[in-house]
Design a protein around this motif. Structure first.
Motif, PDB file in Angstrom:
ATOM      1  N   LEU A 121      48.649  44.070  43.527  1.00 36.91           N
ATOM      2  CA  LEU A 121      47.360  44.175  42.691  1.00 36.91           C
ATOM      3  C   LEU A 121      47.689  43.491  41.396  1.00 36.91           C
ATOM      4  CD1 LEU A 121      44.357  43.942  42.442  1.00 36.91           C
ATOM      5  CD2 LEU A 121      44.696  46.651  41.987  1.00 36.91           C
ATOM      6  N   LEU A 122      47.481  42.709  40.750  1.00 39.39           N
ATOM      7  CA  LEU A 122      47.510  42.270  39.320  1.00 39.39           C
ATOM      8  C   LEU A 122      46.198  42.098  38.754  1.00 39.39           C
ATOM      9  CD1 LEU A 122      49.675  38.772  40.109  1.00 39.39           C
ATOM     10  CD2 LEU A 122      50.996  41.328  39.927  1.00 39.39           C
ATOM     11  N   LEU A 123      46.281  42.990  37.629  1.00 39.17           N
ATOM     12  CA  LEU A 123      45.140  43.228  36.275  1.00 39.17           C
ATOM     13  C   LEU A 123      45.029  41.675  35.221  1.00 39.17           C
ATOM     14  CD1 LEU A 123      44.783  46.916  35.696  1.00 39.17           C
ATOM     15  CD2 LEU A 123      43.725  45.472  38.017  1.00 39.17           C
ATOM     16  N   THR A 124      44.352  41.533  35.387  1.00 38.62           N
ATOM     17  CA  THR A 124      43.967  39.890  34.663  1.00 38.62           C
ATOM     18  C   THR A 124      43.155  40.224  33.082  1.00 38.62           C
ATOM     19  OG1 THR A 124      43.145  38.375  35.501  1.00 38.62           O
ATOM     20  CG2 THR A 124      45.125  38.645  35.827  1.00 38.62           C
ATOM     21  N   ASP A 125      43.601  39.143  32.372  1.00 40.92           N
ATOM     22  CA  ASP A 125      42.720  38.970  31.578  1.00 40.92           C
ATOM     23  C   ASP A 125      41.653  37.986  31.709  1.00 40.92           C
ATOM     24  OD1 ASP A 125      44.464  37.062  30.680  1.00 40.92           O
ATOM     25  OD2 ASP A 125      44.465  37.712  28.115  1.00 40.92           O
ATOM     26  N   ASP A 126      41.685  36.996  32.120  1.00 46.00           N
ATOM     27  CA  ASP A 126      40.926  35.448  33.223  1.00 46.00           C
ATOM     28  C   ASP A 126      39.280  35.841  33.109  1.00 46.00           C
ATOM     29  OD1 ASP A 126      39.917  33.142  33.761  1.00 46.00           O
ATOM     30  OD2 ASP A 126      41.634  33.256  35.916  1.00 46.00           O
ATOM     31  N   THR A 127      39.178  35.442  31.863  1.00 44.83           N
ATOM     32  CA  THR A 127      37.881  35.094  32.144  1.00 44.83           C
ATOM     33  C   THR A 127      37.219  34.302  32.962  1.00 44.83           C
ATOM     34  OG1 THR A 127      36.980  33.909  29.958  1.00 44.83           O
ATOM     35  CG2 THR A 127      37.786  35.838  29.167  1.00 44.83           C
ATOM     36  N   THR A 128      37.441  33.461  33.328  1.00 46.99           N
ATOM     37  CA  THR A 128      36.625  32.502  33.939  1.00 46.99           C
ATOM     38  C   THR A 128      37.373  32.930  35.325  1.00 46.99           C
ATOM     39  OG1 THR A 128      38.654  31.150  34.026  1.00 46.99           O
ATOM     40  CG2 THR A 128      37.771  30.573  32.336  1.00 46.99           C
ATOM     41  N   GLY A 129      37.864  33.549  35.871  1.00 38.11           N
ATOM     42  CA  GLY A 129      37.775  33.891  37.396  1.00 38.11           C
ATOM     43  C   GLY A 129      36.888  34.184  38.381  1.00 38.11           C
ATOM     44  N   TYR A 130      37.546  35.330  39.316  1.00 38.74           N
ATOM     45  CA  TYR A 130      36.565  36.077  40.212  1.00 38.74           C
ATOM     46  C   TYR A 130      36.825  37.562  39.356  1.00 38.74           C
ATOM     47  CZ  TYR A 130      35.477  32.614  42.986  1.00 38.74           C
ATOM     48  OH  TYR A 130      34.836  31.418  43.927  1.00 38.74           O
ATOM     49  N   ALA A 131      36.656  38.473  39.843  1.00 44.28           N
ATOM     50  CA  ALA A 131      36.734  39.690  39.601  1.00 44.28           C
ATOM     51  C   ALA A 131      37.218  40.570  40.063  1.00 44.28           C
ATOM     52  CB  ALA A 131      34.996  40.219  39.386  1.00 44.28           C
ATOM     53  N   LEU A 132      37.334  39.804  41.656  1.00 47.92           N
ATOM     54  CA  LEU A 132      38.286  39.784  42.778  1.00 47.92           C
ATOM     55  C   LEU A 132      38.582  38.593  43.555  1.00 47.92           C
ATOM     56  CD1 LEU A 132      40.287  42.427  43.167  1.00 47.92           C
ATOM     57  CD2 LEU A 132      38.518  43.020  45.266  1.00 47.92           C
ATOM     58  N   ASP A 133      40.055  38.537  43.211  1.00 49.52           N
ATOM     59  CA  ASP A 133      40.299  37.034  44.161  1.00 49.52           C
ATOM     60  C   ASP A 133      40.919  37.651  45.562  1.00 49.52           C
ATOM     61  OD1 ASP A 133      41.342  34.979  45.202  1.00 49.52           O
ATOM     62  OD2 ASP A 133      41.401  34.008  43.154  1.00 49.52           O
ATOM     63  N   THR A 134      41.145  37.683  46.310  1.00 45.90           N
ATOM     64  CA  THR A 134      42.039  38.572  47.227  1.00 45.90           C
ATOM     65  C   THR A 134      42.188  37.181  48.624  1.00 45.90           C
ATOM     66  OG1 THR A 134      40.213  39.092  49.302  1.00 45.90           O
ATOM     67  CG2 THR A 134      41.143  40.781  47.693  1.00 45.90           C
ATOM     68  N   GLU A 135      41.989  35.526  47.603  1.00 39.10           N
ATOM     69  CA  GLU A 135      42.564  34.489  48.526  1.00 39.10           C
ATOM     70  C   GLU A 135      44.107  34.641  48.881  1.00 39.10           C
ATOM     71  OE1 GLU A 135      40.580  32.295  50.309  1.00 39.10           O
ATOM     72  OE2 GLU A 135      38.685  34.427  49.844  1.00 39.10           O
ATOM     73  N   ARG A 136      44.928  34.753  48.743  1.00 41.32           N
ATOM     74  CA  ARG A 136      46.547  34.594  47.965  1.00 41.32           C
ATOM     75  C   ARG A 136      46.659  35.073  49.122  1.00 41.32           C
ATOM     76  NH1 ARG A 136      47.586  34.085  42.171  1.00 41.32           N
ATOM     77  NH2 ARG A 136      46.576  35.254  41.835  1.00 41.32           N
ATOM     78  N   PRO A 137      47.861  35.224  49.652  1.00 42.82           N
ATOM     79  CA  PRO A 137      48.414  36.653  50.291  1.00 42.82           C
ATOM     80  C   PRO A 137      49.104  37.250  49.984  1.00 42.82           C
ATOM     81  CG  PRO A 137      48.724  33.829  51.922  1.00 42.82           C
ATOM     82  CD  PRO A 137      48.607  33.404  50.139  1.00 42.82           C
ATOM     83  N   GLY A 138      49.557  38.085  49.586  1.00 46.66           N
ATOM     84  CA  GLY A 138      50.543  39.301  49.853  1.00 46.66           C
ATOM     85  C   GLY A 138      50.162  39.250  48.255  1.00 46.66           C
ATOM     86  N   ALA A 140      46.458  40.418  45.143  1.00 48.39           N
ATOM     87  CA  ALA A 140      44.921  40.679  44.257  1.00 48.39           C
ATOM     88  C   ALA A 140      44.923  40.633  43.461  1.00 48.39           C
ATOM     89  CB  ALA A 140      44.037  41.454  45.233  1.00 48.39           C
ATOM     90  N   THR A 141      44.447  39.693  42.843  1.00 46.13           N
ATOM     91  CA  THR A 141      43.648  38.989  41.200  1.00 46.13           C
ATOM     92  C   THR A 141      42.860  39.512  40.699  1.00 46.13           C
ATOM     93  OG1 THR A 141      45.102  37.354  41.422  1.00 46.13           O
ATOM     94  CG2 THR A 141      44.156  38.207  39.426  1.00 46.13           C
ATOM     95  N   LEU A 142      42.838  41.148  40.137  1.00 50.28           N
ATOM     96  CA  LEU A 142      41.344  41.624  38.905  1.00 50.28           C
ATOM     97  C   LEU A 142      41.485  41.078  37.726  1.00 50.28           C
ATOM     98  CD1 LEU A 142      40.167  44.566  40.717  1.00 50.28           C
ATOM     99  CD2 LEU A 142      39.991  44.401  37.200  1.00 50.28           C
ATOM    100  N   SER A 143      40.495  40.342  37.935  1.00 47.08           N
ATOM    101  CA  SER A 143      39.949  40.294  35.845  1.00 47.08           C
ATOM    102  C   SER A 143      39.109  41.231  35.332  1.00 47.08           C
ATOM    103  CB  SER A 143      39.350  39.020  35.808  1.00 47.08           C
ATOM    104  OG  SER A 143      39.305  38.518  34.425  1.00 47.08           O
ATOM    105  N   VAL A 144      40.036  41.453  35.051  1.00 50.88           N
ATOM    106  CA  VAL A 144      39.054  42.744  34.226  1.00 50.88           C
ATOM    107  C   VAL A 144      37.970  42.491  33.142  1.00 50.88           C
ATOM    108  CG1 VAL A 144      39.745  44.519  32.214  1.00 50.88           C
ATOM    109  CG2 VAL A 144      41.056  44.882  34.012  1.00 50.88           C
ATOM    110  N   PRO A 145      37.893  41.737  33.357  1.00 50.44           N
ATOM    111  CA  PRO A 145      37.122  41.133  32.154  1.00 50.44           C
ATOM    112  C   PRO A 145      35.618  40.559  32.498  1.00 50.44           C
ATOM    113  CG  PRO A 145      38.418  39.791  31.551  1.00 50.44           C
ATOM    114  CD  PRO A 145      39.503  40.712  32.420  1.00 50.44           C
ATOM    115  N   VAL A 146      35.841  39.866  34.329  1.00 50.76           N
ATOM    116  CA  VAL A 146      35.128  39.846  34.540  1.00 50.76           C
ATOM    117  C   VAL A 146      34.360  40.622  35.384  1.00 50.76           C
ATOM    118  CG1 VAL A 146      33.859  37.908  36.679  1.00 50.76           C
ATOM    119  CG2 VAL A 146      35.873  37.425  34.890  1.00 50.76           C
ATOM    120  N   PHE A 147      35.344  42.168  35.707  1.00 52.16           N
ATOM    121  CA  PHE A 147      35.257  42.291  36.787  1.00 52.16           C
ATOM    122  C   PHE A 147      33.845  43.648  36.246  1.00 52.16           C
ATOM    123  CE2 PHE A 147      35.450  47.623  38.571  1.00 52.16           C
ATOM    124  CZ  PHE A 147      35.767  46.854  39.493  1.00 52.16           C
TER     125      PHE A 147
END
Length: 174
Positions: A121-138, A140-147
């Motif tokens: 699980l990677l936490l990011t500051d990407d304001t353009t992504g999904y709150a939680l993106d689990t599409e890539r194998p292995g 998961a990316t959680l955008s803290v601002p979007v979440f």
């Protein structure tokens, strides 16, 4: 799957207004949302703003979701799963969000890959992504601002009536 209802490039969801009151009496939801927004670098009253990657905001967001999930005497994982899946979050994403909640609460860190289907699980500051993106194998990316600004705010607005409505006096004099 990805939290498709919560994309940073989409307009922010309808949000509760959390006005200051002359009486200093507030429902706990108003206080929690004001604190979430403040830590997330957004307007405390309206929620406007892009947000930031504050772990404090993420933690307060988890507190908001925990309270929205219902009666604390009931099974926590079932409460969380029910809250998230009833608001357009698929089961595997709900489980990952719950695992993050537990790892923040019990160790102020990220869940181990073994606890989230062998993903990092990677936490990011990407304001353009999904709150939680689990599409890539292995991964998961959680955008803290979007979440915080989309997912938590959307659920708080939609599930507002399940919150404790007792009032807290923020200016209580002893």
């Amino acid at each position: 799957m990805t939290t498709s209802s919560d994309l940073g490039t989409e307009p922010q969801p309808a949000m509760l207004r959390c006005e200051l009151r002359a009486s200093n009496l507030y429902p706990t939801l108003v206080l929690a949302l004001r604190d979430l927004r403040s830590a997330n670098g957004r307007d405390e009253t309206t929620g406007d703003g892009d947000g930031n990657a504050s772990w404090t905001a993420l933690t307060v967001g988890m507190i908001v979701l925990d309270t929205l999930s219902g009666d604390s005497r009931r099974d926590v994982s079932k409460r969380w799963t029910r809250l998230l899946t009833s608001h357009d979050i698929v089961g595997p994403d709900a489980s990952l969000i719950y695992a993050l909640r537990c790892s923040l609460l019990h160790g102020y860190g990220l869940p181990k890959p073994a606890d989230i289907d062998d993903r990092r699980l990677l936490l990011t500051d990407d304001t353009t992504g999904y709150a939680l993106d689990t599409e890539r194998p292995g991964i998961a990316t959680l955008s803290v601002p979007v979440f915080c600004s989309h997912l938590v705010e959307r659920l708080a607005n939609q599930a507002e009536t399940s919150w404790d409505t007792s009032l807290i006096d923020t200016n209580l004099q002893l």
